[in-house]
Design a protein around this motif. Structure first.
Motif, PDB file in Angstrom:
ATOM      1  N   THR A  84       4.984  -6.641   1.023  1.00 11.75           N
ATOM      2  CA  THR A  84       5.510  -5.304   1.328  1.00 11.75           C
ATOM      3  C   THR A  84       4.668  -4.042   1.767  1.00 11.75           C
ATOM      4  O   THR A  84       3.971  -4.232   1.396  1.00 11.75           O
ATOM      5  N   LEU A  85       6.322  -2.877   1.817  1.00 10.24           N
ATOM      6  CA  LEU A  85       5.312  -1.880   2.200  1.00 10.24           C
ATOM      7  C   LEU A  85       5.996  -0.986   0.816  1.00 10.24           C
ATOM      8  O   LEU A  85       7.336  -1.302   0.365  1.00 10.24           O
ATOM      9  N   LYS A  86       5.162  -0.241   0.427  1.00 13.03           N
ATOM     10  CA  LYS A  86       5.504   0.606  -1.110  1.00 13.03           C
ATOM     11  C   LYS A  86       5.205   2.164  -0.910  1.00 13.03           C
ATOM     12  O   LYS A  86       3.516   1.810  -0.690  1.00 13.03           O
ATOM     13  N   TRP A  87       5.662   2.407  -0.863  1.00 10.83           N
ATOM     14  CA  TRP A  87       5.859   4.549  -0.856  1.00 10.83           C
ATOM     15  C   TRP A  87       4.618   4.240   0.479  1.00 10.83           C
ATOM     16  O   TRP A  87       3.775   4.868   0.985  1.00 10.83           O
ATOM     17  N   GLY A  88       5.394   3.663   1.843  1.00 11.68           N
ATOM     18  CA  GLY A  88       4.856   3.839   2.673  1.00 11.68           C
ATOM     19  C   GLY A  88       3.600   3.345   3.168  1.00 11.68           C
ATOM     20  O   GLY A  88       2.453   3.618   4.007  1.00 11.68           O
ATOM     21  N   GLU A  89       3.173   2.463   2.184  1.00 10.62           N
ATOM     22  CA  GLU A  89       2.112   1.867   1.974  1.00 10.62           C
ATOM     23  C   GLU A  89       1.769   0.090   2.172  1.00 10.62           C
ATOM     24  O   GLU A  89       2.639  -0.424   0.965  1.00 10.62           O
ATOM     25  N   ALA A  90       0.708  -0.911   3.174  1.00 13.05           N
ATOM     26  CA  ALA A  90       0.933  -2.550   2.782  1.00 13.05           C
ATOM     27  C   ALA A  90       0.791  -2.041   1.149  1.00 13.05           C
ATOM     28  O   ALA A  90      -0.125  -1.595   1.202  1.00 13.05           O
ATOM     29  N   SER A  91       1.630  -3.048   0.542  1.00 11.91           N
ATOM     30  CA  SER A  91       1.277  -3.637  -1.167  1.00 11.91           C
ATOM     31  C   SER A  91       1.493  -5.165  -1.054  1.00 11.91           C
ATOM     32  O   SER A  91       2.051  -5.498  -0.789  1.00 11.91           O
ATOM     33  N   TYR A  92       0.144  -5.486  -1.620  1.00 11.89           N
ATOM     34  CA  TYR A  92      -0.031  -6.700  -2.077  1.00 11.89           C
ATOM     35  C   TYR A  92      -0.004  -7.207  -3.628  1.00 11.89           C
ATOM     36  O   TYR A  92      -0.133  -6.615  -4.317  1.00 11.89           O
ATOM     37  N   LEU A  93       0.848  -8.265  -3.879  1.00 14.18           N
ATOM     38  CA  LEU A  93       0.982  -8.789  -5.578  1.00 14.18           C
ATOM     39  C   LEU A  93       1.336  -9.915  -5.367  1.00 14.18           C
ATOM     40  O   LEU A  93       1.785 -10.827  -4.572  1.00 14.18           O
TER      41      LEU A  93
END
Length: 134
Positions: free
Chosen positions: A42-51
């Protein structure tokens, strides 16, 4: 790839896109190799995020104020970057307790980044171990 992340990556210069995509592939590969389940992208705080379910989020991005490097962000309230600094003192440039800077001209396969990503994706399983079990 998540369409929002693709659009974000596409807005960057080609060399930045390539480096971000290489780190993204490495994250997905580590999750698959370790059978860590689905990677939420997803995008979190405008950054690509992986979890993954058992891990701590990893974000990747490029900032115009540091145009020659991308950043791999880790949750600053974990022991991840602190542990990386202990294990990999000279292999990376760090930004406080939250990020590793990866120069655009660096082959990520020649860095111990894969191990750092693995520790982050397994964080909740290993956080009680000295040096996260490394």
């Amino acid at each position: 790839m998540n369409p929002d992340i693709k659009a974000k990556f596409d807005s960057y210069p080609k060399d930045v896109q390539q480096q971000l995509e290489q780190v993204r592939k490495l994250i997905l590969m580590v999750a698959a190799e370790n059978k860590l389940g689905e990677v939420k992208e997803t995008l979190k705080w405008g950054e690509a995020s992986y979890l993954v379910k058992s891990g701590s989020a990893i974000r990747i991005d490029w900032k115009p104020k540091d145009p020659n490097a991308i950043k791999v962000f880790f949750h600053c309230q974990t022991r991840l970057v602190e542990t990386f600094k202990e294990i990999y003192r000279t292999e990376f440039v760090y930004e406080g307790k939250r990020a590793i800077l990866i120069p655009l001209n660096t082959n990520i396969n020649h860095l111990p980044l894969k191990h750092c990503i693995e520790l982050a994706l397994k964080y909740h399983q290993i956080k009680h171990l000295p040096l996260l079990g490394a």
